[in-house]
Design a protein around this motif. Structure first.
Motif, PDB file in Angstrom:
ATOM      1  N   ILE A 369       0.856  -1.195   0.000  1.00  0.00           N
ATOM      2  CA  ILE A 369       0.000   0.000   0.000  1.00  0.00           C
ATOM      3  C   ILE A 369       0.889   1.242   0.000  1.00  0.00           C
ATOM      4  O   ILE A 369       0.637   2.206  -0.726  1.00  0.00           O
ATOM      5  CB  ILE A 369      -0.934   0.017   1.254  1.00  0.00           C
ATOM      6  CG1 ILE A 369      -1.855  -1.209   1.252  1.00  0.00           C
ATOM      7  CG2 ILE A 369      -1.710   1.321   1.349  1.00  0.00           C
ATOM      8  CD1 ILE A 369      -3.109  -1.122   0.436  1.00  0.00           C
ATOM      9  N   GLN A 370       1.974   1.195   0.805  1.00  0.00           N
ATOM     10  CA  GLN A 370       2.895   2.331   0.893  1.00  0.00           C
ATOM     11  C   GLN A 370       3.540   2.622  -0.459  1.00  0.00           C
ATOM     12  O   GLN A 370       3.705   3.776  -0.855  1.00  0.00           O
ATOM     13  CB  GLN A 370       3.973   2.034   1.955  1.00  0.00           C
ATOM     14  CG  GLN A 370       4.820   3.235   2.346  1.00  0.00           C
ATOM     15  CD  GLN A 370       3.999   4.446   2.783  1.00  0.00           C
ATOM     16  OE1 GLN A 370       3.148   4.339   3.653  1.00  0.00           O
ATOM     17  NE2 GLN A 370       4.226   5.593   2.155  1.00  0.00           N
ATOM     18  N   ALA A 371       3.871   1.551  -1.191  1.00  0.00           N
ATOM     19  CA  ALA A 371       4.506   1.724  -2.510  1.00  0.00           C
ATOM     20  C   ALA A 371       3.562   2.480  -3.448  1.00  0.00           C
ATOM     21  O   ALA A 371       3.992   3.373  -4.200  1.00  0.00           O
ATOM     22  CB  ALA A 371       4.854   0.365  -3.102  1.00  0.00           C
ATOM     23  N   VAL A 372       2.254   2.143  -3.393  1.00  0.00           N
ATOM     24  CA  VAL A 372       1.286   2.829  -4.256  1.00  0.00           C
ATOM     25  C   VAL A 372       1.091   4.270  -3.787  1.00  0.00           C
ATOM     26  O   VAL A 372       0.987   5.192  -4.599  1.00  0.00           O
ATOM     27  CB  VAL A 372      -0.065   2.054  -4.290  1.00  0.00           C
ATOM     28  CG1 VAL A 372      -1.127   2.843  -5.026  1.00  0.00           C
ATOM     29  CG2 VAL A 372       0.129   0.697  -4.962  1.00  0.00           C
ATOM     30  N   ASP A 373       1.086   4.494  -2.455  1.00  0.00           N
ATOM     31  CA  ASP A 373       0.984   5.870  -1.926  1.00  0.00           C
ATOM     32  C   ASP A 373       2.171   6.718  -2.378  1.00  0.00           C
ATOM     33  O   ASP A 373       2.013   7.876  -2.771  1.00  0.00           O
ATOM     34  CB  ASP A 373       0.918   5.848  -0.392  1.00  0.00           C
ATOM     35  CG  ASP A 373      -0.483   5.496   0.104  1.00  0.00           C
ATOM     36  OD1 ASP A 373      -1.447   5.700  -0.674  1.00  0.00           O
ATOM     37  OD2 ASP A 373      -0.618   5.028   1.244  1.00  0.00           O
ATOM     38  N   ASP A 374       3.364   6.125  -2.334  1.00  0.00           N
ATOM     39  CA  ASP A 374       4.571   6.857  -2.779  1.00  0.00           C
ATOM     40  C   ASP A 374       4.467   7.187  -4.262  1.00  0.00           C
ATOM     41  O   ASP A 374       4.843   8.275  -4.699  1.00  0.00           O
ATOM     42  CB  ASP A 374       5.839   6.010  -2.547  1.00  0.00           C
ATOM     43  CG  ASP A 374       6.154   5.855  -1.071  1.00  0.00           C
ATOM     44  OD1 ASP A 374       5.541   6.599  -0.274  1.00  0.00           O
ATOM     45  OD2 ASP A 374       6.970   4.985  -0.715  1.00  0.00           O
TER      46      ASP A 374
END
Length: 392
Positions: A369-374
């Motif tokens: 999820i963090q990768a997509v947020d970044d």
């Protein structure tokens, strides 16, 4: 991202590295939309024409191309009985749907999920044409009215329309002044366009068949019925005209009507010519929309997995979650501070869920999820800073 050569190239790379892993892990392709292929990023902008039968969709395309495309049929009865993609090519030919859906360089592989019944009603017309070097046009079967609409189709017509709507850059809804009633099937089709309101344009075609006074009444009636179906507070842009090769019927509309039609036709054509320039922005817009949908989808699947007991009573727990899906969505929304408008349709999601065992789902992986947020927060803005719109 240092060796990326364009915005589209950058999006491709981001998709493969950050978004696709999330989509595959949480089976986004089963619930929302098939995984993207490279050819979908490179595809030309698409325009789709929708309307009840005999509202002049094929004639409209003929008007744009100033000639027929291979396999075009025109008539007062429902003549176009298939989805036809009209695109540029070195020579004029018709390619059957089964062939086009398996070609890796074509953006239509996602249509295979609608089965052979649909693919036999799908074809691609290729022809050399300056306009088709920049855009692709999708001609659709006339939407049926009355009893016919329930018995005729052997495939999911609304599903196919929704699939094309997501890939299109512009959707033209064509109406005829003598056929303003919106049938149940057309209502469902328009409903499937939800979320793509910014792409919809309304065309009141064959408007020179009524006189000015009738035209005003027809226009009012059209706006009223559309307002009930589209459910948007904004008024849709309606183009009035007679989009065919015959001269405008001045006897019916008078000189003022003729001038109005000509101006409206100019407006619509400039709107169409604008599409390639806006295509890059739209790609980014669609990509961001998809990333947000995939993120929410992952949260939903992860949440359903978390709510399952580890040992006993799995069937009961799963049924309870399915029955109370709306409350579960609200829980996820509060817990992760997500926008309610980004959540999928509860009934459709419930329908798809019934075929799965929740304890086989993946748990939520915060790193993904963090990768997509970044990607949404840093990578895409940086990409836009580096590259300008290739059409400007």
């Amino acid at each position: 991202m240092s060796h990326v050569t364009s915005v589209i190239d950058g999006l491709k790379k981001l998709y493969v590295e950050k978004l696709k892993p999330l989509e595959s892990t949480y089976r986004f392709q089963d619930f929302v939309s098939s995984l993207l292929t490279e050819s979908e990023f490179d595809a030309k902008p698409m325009i789709m024409l929708l309307g009840q039968y005999s509202t002049g969709k094929t004639t409209f395309i003929k008007h744009l191309l100033k000639g027929n495309y291979p396999g075009a049929h025109i008539g007062p009865e429902p003549t176009t009985d298939r989805f036809v993609v009209v695109m540029g090519g070195t020579d004029s030919r018709s390619v059957p749907g089964n062939t086009i859906a398996v070609q890796a360089d074509m953006p239509f592989s996602g249509l295979t999920k609608f089965g052979t019944a649909f693919l036999s009603k799908f074809e691609c017309s290729q022809m050399p044409h300056p306009l088709l070097e920049h855009i692709t046009i999708v001609d659709t079967p006339g939407v049926l009215s009355g009893e016919k609409q329930r018995t005729q189709r052997s495939y999911d017509f609304t599903g196919v329309t929704a699939w094309f709507a997501a890939k299109c850059d512009l959707i033209l809804l064509l109406f005829d002044p003598h056929k303003l009633d919106i049938s149940d099937e057309f209502k469902r089709v328009i409903g499937s366009l939800r979320g793509h309101d910014d792409k919809i344009r309304i065309v009141l075609n064959k408007a020179d068949q009524v006189d000015t006074q009738q035209l005003m009444r027809v226009y009012g009636a059209l706006m009223w019925s559309l307002g009930k179906v589209l459910n948007t507070p904004e008024v849709m842009r309606v183009y009035i005209g007679s989009f065919n090769d015959k001269p405008i019927n001045e006897r019916a509309v008078g000189p003022i009507g003729k001038e109005l039609f000509e101006m409206e036709q100019e407006d619509l054509l400039s709107d169409l010519k604008d599409i390639p320039r806006k295509a890059c922005d739209r790609r980014i817009n669609e990509f961001v929309k998809r990333a947000r949908a995939a993120k929410i989808h992952a949260h939903i699947i992860g949440h359903l997995r978390k709510e399952m007991p580890s040992m006993m009573g799995k069937t009961k727990a799963q049924q309870r979650l399915i029955d109370n899906l709306a409350e579960e969505f609200a829980k996820i929304q509060r817990e992760h501070h997500l926008a309610a408008g980004d959540f999928p349709n509860v009934d459709h999601f419930r329908e798809v869920l019934t075929g799965y065992s929740f304890d086989k789902f993946e748990r939520l992986k915060p790193k993904m999820i963090q990768a997509v947020d970044d990607m949404l927060g840093y990578d895409i803005p940086n990409l836009l800073k580096r590259f300008r719109n290739p059409y400007d």
